[in-house]
Design a protein around this motif. Structure first.
Motif, PDB file in Angstrom:
ATOM      1  N   PHE A 251       0.601  -1.580  -0.152  1.00 22.45           N
ATOM      2  CA  PHE A 251      -0.030  -0.141   0.382  1.00 22.45           C
ATOM      3  C   PHE A 251       0.809   1.061   0.195  1.00 22.45           C
ATOM      4  N   THR A 252       1.566   1.633   1.183  1.00 18.18           N
ATOM      5  CA  THR A 252       2.432   2.395   1.032  1.00 18.18           C
ATOM      6  C   THR A 252       3.186   1.983  -0.829  1.00 18.18           C
ATOM      7  N   MET A 253       4.025   1.284  -1.581  1.00 21.73           N
ATOM      8  CA  MET A 253       4.993   2.092  -2.440  1.00 21.73           C
ATOM      9  C   MET A 253       3.771   2.061  -3.557  1.00 21.73           C
ATOM     10  N   THR A 254       2.115   1.925  -3.761  1.00 21.70           N
ATOM     11  CA  THR A 254       1.567   2.435  -4.870  1.00 21.70           C
ATOM     12  C   THR A 254       0.339   3.582  -4.046  1.00 21.70           C
ATOM     13  N   CYS A 255       1.366   3.943  -3.159  1.00 18.47           N
ATOM     14  CA  CYS A 255       0.917   5.403  -2.597  1.00 18.47           C
ATOM     15  C   CYS A 255       1.095   6.129  -3.219  1.00 18.47           C
ATOM     16  N   MET A 256       2.838   6.050  -2.423  1.00 20.57           N
ATOM     17  CA  MET A 256       3.693   6.860  -2.749  1.00 20.57           C
ATOM     18  C   MET A 256       3.952   7.192  -4.345  1.00 20.57           C
ATOM     19  N   THR A 257       3.889   5.752  -5.360  1.00 16.44           N
ATOM     20  CA  THR A 257       4.115   6.491  -6.641  1.00 16.44           C
ATOM     21  C   THR A 257       3.292   7.168  -7.580  1.00 16.44           C
ATOM     22  N   SER A 258       2.153   7.365  -6.587  1.00 12.89           N
ATOM     23  CA  SER A 258       0.268   7.942  -7.437  1.00 12.89           C
ATOM     24  C   SER A 258       0.191   6.752  -8.046  1.00 12.89           C
ATOM     25  N   VAL A 259       0.332   5.808  -7.948  1.00 18.20           N
ATOM     26  CA  VAL A 259      -0.494   4.476  -8.818  1.00 18.20           C
ATOM     27  C   VAL A 259      -2.026   3.738  -8.360  1.00 18.20           C
ATOM     28  N   PHE A 261      -3.916   1.499  -6.625  1.00 19.26           N
ATOM     29  CA  PHE A 261      -4.945   0.272  -6.980  1.00 19.26           C
ATOM     30  C   PHE A 261      -6.544  -0.196  -6.827  1.00 19.26           C
ATOM     31  N   GLY A 262      -6.198   0.785  -5.419  1.00 13.45           N
ATOM     32  CA  GLY A 262      -7.388   0.378  -4.812  1.00 13.45           C
ATOM     33  C   GLY A 262      -7.631  -0.439  -4.120  1.00 13.45           C
ATOM     34  N   ASN A 263      -7.267  -1.351  -4.334  1.00 11.25           N
ATOM     35  CA  ASN A 263      -7.477  -2.965  -3.401  1.00 11.25           C
ATOM     36  C   ASN A 263      -7.501  -2.876  -2.175  1.00 11.25           C
ATOM     37  N   VAL A 264      -5.670  -1.723  -1.919  1.00 16.13           N
ATOM     38  CA  VAL A 264      -5.776  -1.127   0.008  1.00 16.13           C
ATOM     39  C   VAL A 264      -6.369   0.038  -0.038  1.00 16.13           C
ATOM     40  N   ALA A 265      -7.261   0.321   0.724  1.00 16.16           N
ATOM     41  CA  ALA A 265      -7.530   1.806   0.913  1.00 16.16           C
ATOM     42  C   ALA A 265      -7.370   1.980   2.102  1.00 16.16           C
ATOM     43  N   ALA A 266      -7.173   3.452   2.476  1.00 15.75           N
ATOM     44  CA  ALA A 266      -7.448   3.885   3.760  1.00 15.75           C
ATOM     45  C   ALA A 266      -9.001   3.898   4.213  1.00 15.75           C
ATOM     46  N   GLU A 267      -9.856   3.153   5.300  1.00 16.64           N
ATOM     47  CA  GLU A 267     -11.030   3.160   5.381  1.00 16.64           C
ATOM     48  C   GLU A 267     -12.236   4.377   6.701  1.00 16.64           C
ATOM     49  N   THR A 268     -11.101   4.209   8.103  1.00 18.58           N
ATOM     50  CA  THR A 268     -11.294   5.354   8.732  1.00 18.58           C
ATOM     51  C   THR A 268     -10.561   6.696   9.105  1.00 18.58           C
ATOM     52  N   ASP A 269     -11.009   6.999   9.753  1.00 20.81           N
ATOM     53  CA  ASP A 269     -10.630   9.105   9.647  1.00 20.81           C
ATOM     54  C   ASP A 269      -8.982   8.502   9.868  1.00 20.81           C
ATOM     55  N   ASN A 270      -7.962   8.157  10.431  1.00 19.10           N
ATOM     56  CA  ASN A 270      -6.742   7.789  10.741  1.00 19.10           C
ATOM     57  C   ASN A 270      -6.337   7.239  10.190  1.00 19.10           C
ATOM     58  N   GLU A 271      -6.996   6.277   9.085  1.00 20.91           N
ATOM     59  CA  GLU A 271      -5.669   5.793   8.407  1.00 20.91           C
ATOM     60  C   GLU A 271      -6.013   7.080   7.274  1.00 20.91           C
ATOM     61  N   LYS A 272      -6.973   7.246   6.929  1.00 16.89           N
ATOM     62  CA  LYS A 272      -7.232   9.066   5.887  1.00 16.89           C
ATOM     63  C   LYS A 272      -6.548   9.732   5.654  1.00 16.89           C
ATOM     64  N   ILE A 273      -6.416  10.048   7.248  1.00 20.93           N
ATOM     65  CA  ILE A 273      -5.322  11.018   7.424  1.00 20.93           C
ATOM     66  C   ILE A 273      -3.432  10.855   7.446  1.00 20.93           C
ATOM     67  N   PHE A 274      -3.428   9.521   7.929  1.00 20.33           N
ATOM     68  CA  PHE A 274      -2.090   9.016   7.636  1.00 20.33           C
ATOM     69  C   PHE A 274      -1.663   9.165   5.725  1.00 20.33           C
ATOM     70  N   THR A 275      -2.799   8.850   5.332  1.00 20.57           N
ATOM     71  CA  THR A 275      -2.271   8.455   3.700  1.00 20.57           C
ATOM     72  C   THR A 275      -2.065  10.013   3.217  1.00 20.57           C
ATOM     73  N   ILE A 276      -3.070  11.020   3.818  1.00 23.48           N
ATOM     74  CA  ILE A 276      -2.529  12.483   3.660  1.00 23.48           C
ATOM     75  C   ILE A 276      -1.451  12.727   3.247  1.00 23.48           C
ATOM     76  N   CYS A 277      -1.158  12.456   4.594  1.00 22.82           N
ATOM     77  CA  CYS A 277       0.017  12.836   5.122  1.00 22.82           C
ATOM     78  C   CYS A 277       1.364  11.676   4.410  1.00 22.82           C
ATOM     79  N   MET A 278       1.663  10.493   4.033  1.00 23.57           N
ATOM     80  CA  MET A 278       2.177   9.391   3.008  1.00 23.57           C
ATOM     81  C   MET A 278       2.827  10.702   1.989  1.00 23.57           C
ATOM     82  N   MET A 279       1.027  10.417   1.051  1.00 26.44           N
ATOM     83  CA  MET A 279       1.375  11.766  -0.316  1.00 26.44           C
ATOM     84  C   MET A 279       1.854  12.672  -0.026  1.00 26.44           C
ATOM     85  N   ILE A 280       1.680  13.611   0.767  1.00 30.20           N
ATOM     86  CA  ILE A 280       2.579  15.526   1.678  1.00 30.20           C
ATOM     87  C   ILE A 280       3.728  14.451   1.009  1.00 30.20           C
TER      88      ILE A 280
END
Length: 287
Positions: A251-259, A261-280
């Motif tokens: 998940f972190t590799m696909t998120c950092m490379t902006s790929v 795929f969506g089969n692993v995704a952020a669902e909870t608020d904590n996961e979404k906040i961390f995903t936003i930080c990871m994209m930054i």
């Protein structure tokens, strides 16, 4: 005559390139090592490799609460690493350094004071035997967990690694390899954090977290075990550590490379906040 002068210049070229302190070969006390001698160069590479080992294993063990008491071989390896880091502290007290004016400082008292003011505290904290302390504590919420968390201090040694590798940044191939290693290391750290967030949300009963969904997809569902005293619950079974780590890294590799795929995704608020930080973070690395 011109040919002879040219040959003399070619022979003296290497001497001109070398730093002044290497040309002079300063005299040092018997128990003092030159910081550019062959033994110290090999030793620095050993410390470099062990530092990368620490940077990989410490976040993994902390995130997955991997107690070394359960794996004797891992405890032995980590204890050997601690001993080598302690020997490195002793050697740093007896190693010359380059002063502000480009001179080699070989006076033992000055060397000790310089090391005390620079990296001594970080090196000392990094070589403490946290794994040994943790092995004698069987309560995950006790002091053993504190020692396990304190192992993160060892990551501060990466500051010395960056300083030592700075000389290789002028080479294109070395620069590419270092960037790739740094990228994979950041992805590994983020994967450990991503797992910790998913585990925390799952323990809090959020059955829509990525970790809970992974358990259902892999047909290794969690089982809620109620405490006989009531009031507390515990999750048992679930996916293996290998499956959870590989999925988190994926998940972190696909998120950092902006790929994405969506089969692993952020669902909870904590996961979404961390995903936003990871994209930054990934955006900063790309720019």
């Amino acid at each position: 005559m011109g040919k002879i002068v040219c040959e003399q210049q070619m022979m003296s070229l290497n001497a001109d390139v070398l730093p002044q302190y290497r040309q002079e070969a300063p005299k040092t006390p018997p128990h003092i090592l030159l910081h550019y001698c062959a033994f110290k160069a090999i030793w620095d590479w050993v410390i470099l490799c062990l530092t990368f080992y620490t940077a990989i294993m410490v976040p993994y063990n902390v995130a997955f609460k991997n107690k070394t008491s359960e794996d004797v071989s891992l405890l032995v390896v980590d204890s050997i690493v601690d001993v080598i880091f302690f020997i490195d502290i002793v050697l740093n007290f007896h190693t010359t350094f380059v002063g502000p004016g480009g001179e080699v400082v070989s006076e033992p008292k000055v060397i000790r004071m310089n090391y005390f003011k620079s990296w001594f505290l970080i090196d000392l904290l990094s070589c403490l035997p946290y794994d040994v302390f943790n092995a004698f504590d069987h309560d995950e919420d006790g002091i053993g967990s504190l020692f396990s968390a304190l192992k993160v201090v060892r990551l501060l040694r990466l500051g010395r690694v960056v300083r030592k590798l700075d000389r290789y940044l002028e080479y294109g191939a070395a620069m590419l390899i270092l960037l790739l290693c740094f990228y994979m290391l950041v992805a590994h750290w983020l994967a450990c954090i991503w797992y910790s967030i998913g585990r925390s949300d799952t323990d809090n009963g959020m059955q829509y977290s990525w970790l809970w969904k992974l358990a259902n997809v892999t047909q290794s569902p969690y089982v809620v075990l109620n405490s006989p005293e009531g009031g507390t619950t515990e999750l048992i079974h679930g996916p293996s550590k290998k499956t959870m780590y590989v999925t988190a890294l994926y998940f972190t590799m696909t998120c950092m490379t902006s790929v994405g795929f969506g089969n692993v995704a952020a669902e909870t608020d904590n996961e979404k906040i961390f995903t936003i930080c990871m994209m930054i973070i990934a955006g900063k690395e790309i720019t």
